[in-house]
Design an enzyme around this catalytic site. Structure first.
Site, mmCIF file in Angstrom:
data_model
loop_
_atom_site.group_PDB
_atom_site.id
_atom_site.type_symbol
_atom_site.label_atom_id
_atom_site.label_comp_id
_atom_site.label_asym_id
_atom_site.label_seq_id
_atom_site.Cartn_x
_atom_site.Cartn_y
_atom_site.Cartn_z
ATOM 1 N N ARG A 48 0.840 -1.211 0.000
ATOM 2 C CA ARG A 48 0.000 0.000 0.000
ATOM 3 C C ARG A 48 0.866 1.250 0.000
ATOM 4 O O ARG A 48 0.589 2.218 -0.711
ATOM 5 C CB ARG A 48 -0.943 -0.007 1.206
ATOM 6 C CG ARG A 48 -1.997 -1.112 1.163
ATOM 7 C CD ARG A 48 -3.050 -0.928 2.236
ATOM 8 N NE ARG A 48 -2.525 -0.995 3.587
ATOM 9 C CZ ARG A 48 -2.390 -2.115 4.287
ATOM 10 N NH1 ARG A 48 -2.735 -3.276 3.754
ATOM 11 N NH2 ARG A 48 -1.917 -2.091 5.534
ATOM 12 N N LYS A 138 -12.156 15.414 5.495
ATOM 13 C CA LYS A 138 -13.340 14.919 4.787
ATOM 14 C C LYS A 138 -14.114 13.950 5.667
ATOM 15 O O LYS A 138 -13.525 13.154 6.391
ATOM 16 C CB LYS A 138 -12.946 14.217 3.490
ATOM 17 C CG LYS A 138 -14.143 13.926 2.574
ATOM 18 C CD LYS A 138 -13.903 12.751 1.655
ATOM 19 C CE LYS A 138 -14.123 11.441 2.378
ATOM 20 N NZ LYS A 138 -14.196 10.270 1.460
ATOM 21 N N GLU A 179 -19.436 15.622 2.738
ATOM 22 C CA GLU A 179 -19.800 14.668 1.691
ATOM 23 C C GLU A 179 -21.061 13.878 2.050
ATOM 24 O O GLU A 179 -20.983 12.825 2.670
ATOM 25 C CB GLU A 179 -18.655 13.683 1.422
ATOM 26 C CG GLU A 179 -18.973 12.677 0.329
ATOM 27 C CD GLU A 179 -17.852 11.687 0.050
ATOM 28 O OE1 GLU A 179 -18.041 10.813 -0.819
ATOM 29 O OE2 GLU A 179 -16.797 11.770 0.707
ATOM 30 N N LYS A 221 -18.956 17.956 -1.254
ATOM 31 C CA LYS A 221 -18.658 16.824 -2.131
ATOM 32 C C LYS A 221 -19.930 15.997 -2.292
ATOM 33 O O LYS A 221 -20.186 15.070 -1.532
ATOM 34 C CB LYS A 221 -17.529 15.973 -1.562
ATOM 35 C CG LYS A 221 -17.145 14.791 -2.457
ATOM 36 C CD LYS A 221 -15.906 14.062 -1.954
ATOM 37 C CE LYS A 221 -15.584 12.867 -2.846
ATOM 38 N NZ LYS A 221 -14.322 12.188 -2.469
#
Length: 342
Positions: A48, A138, A179, A221
């Site tokens: 990753r 976020k 969002e 978003k």
């Protein structure tokens, strides 16, 4: 206006700079495992890290990408040369951000509905993320359309959580990306999606106002207004653009500096083409940009396939896809550009 407020507003405006958008690289470990499995690669921390380094060290990425949303693991990782990822991004003129929610949990008493978790201890985590280099955050809420869904309770619960998160983010000096995603899954019509999206956005901005969130230092978003994936009546790009803008103009205050659309379950080309169609309807009170994950990373993963020898090809795929979305910001994307970039 305080110095912190001015700084946050400057960051929000930088994230929606002309011709640029946000790369969402905030996949959780389980989600990243699924993405890697799709190209036959085992998900380990070194794998990753190597993949994220490939993304963040792409030459020219800052020409089209204004910010990158990181995951908790990722913001703590470093390149082979020892530089933290957040530092690498900042040096390239890209704003580092951080996903701070803890995923969804069942909403007690409401079958098939969820609310996003992660408010416990969030103030302390925000402070740590700032120390690690984050400048925006976020939080994602998830709402499903179905029989008698989403309920008013589900909408209110998620709007409340988004507002509490946004207030804590601004307290820490971070620009909150809000969002509220209305999922594409289902058989619903584009009209039903428009109705639900408008209801959700009105509730979100009502709660943001109650929590005294400064809208000038936020970004939205949202989903585009689309028919369900299993609906027989799919709208063309122009209809999607018109419906989406109608909902946004009725529900999103002009004080918000920018709207960065999520790609959801759309293909790479669909997300770009629909963003382009939306940007062919100026003027609007906000910048209309993108915050894509799969729609930017799909070609990169396929080109990379876990092989270091494919690094240059994978980075070229990322710049190409980012450039196409940069063109869509101006409403100048054309389908034939796909072939030339390939």
């Amino acid at each position: 206006m305080t110095t912190t407020q001015h700084s946050m507003e400057h960051t929000a405006q930088a994230l929606v700079a002309s011709g640029k958008g946000i790369l969402a690289a905030d996949e959780s470990t389980p989600t990243m495992a699924k993405r890697l499995a799709g190209i036959g690669v085992e998900s380990t921390e070194p794998t990753r890290r190597a993949y994220r380094e490939l993304l963040f060290t792409t030459e020219g990425l800052g020409d089209y990408i204004s910010g990158v949303i990181l995951f908790d693991e990722t913001i703590r990782q470093r390149c082979d040369d020892g530089r933290p990822f957040a530092e690498v991004l900042s040096a390239a003129g890209i704003v580092p951000g951080i996903k701070v929610d803890a995923g969804t949990k069942p909403l007690a008493g409401f079958a098939d509905e969820v609310v996003t978790d992660g408010l416990d201890g969030l103030r302390g985590r925000m402070e740590e993320y700032v120390s690690l280099g984050a400048r925006f955050a976020k939080w994602r809420a998830v709402l499903r359309i179905g029989d008698n869904r989403p309920t008013a309770t589900c909408i209110e619960a998620n709007a409340h959580a988004l507002a509490r998160y946004a207030a804590l983010a601004q307290e820490a000096g971070l620009v909150p990306i809000v969002e509220p995603e209305v999922l594409m899954d289902g058989t619903h019509s584009v009209e039903r999606c428009a109705e639900v999206t408008a209801d959700v956005l009105r509730a979100v901005y009502d709660h943001l106002a109650r929590h005294r969130v400064r809208l000038e230092a936020t970004l939205l978003k949202p989903n585009m207004v689309l028919a369900g994936t299993d609906s027989p009546d799919q709208a063309d790009d122009e209809a999607v653009a018109v419906r989406t803008l109608e909902v946004l103009r009725r529900a999103v205050p002009a004080a918000v500096p920018g709207i960065v659309f999520l790609s959801g379950g759309q293909t790479d080309e669909q997300a770009t083409s629909r963003l382009d169609a939306i940007n062919r309807h100026p003027p609007q009170p906000w910048e209309l940009s993108f915050s894509f994950g799969r729609a930017l990373q799909g070609p990169v993963l396929r080109a990379w396939a876990g092989e270091d020898a494919n690094r240059a090809a994978a980075q070229a795929a990322l710049v190409n896809r980012a450039a196409l979305n940069g063109a869509a910001r101006y409403g100048s994307y054309r389908p034939e550009m796909e072939a030339s970039s390939a």
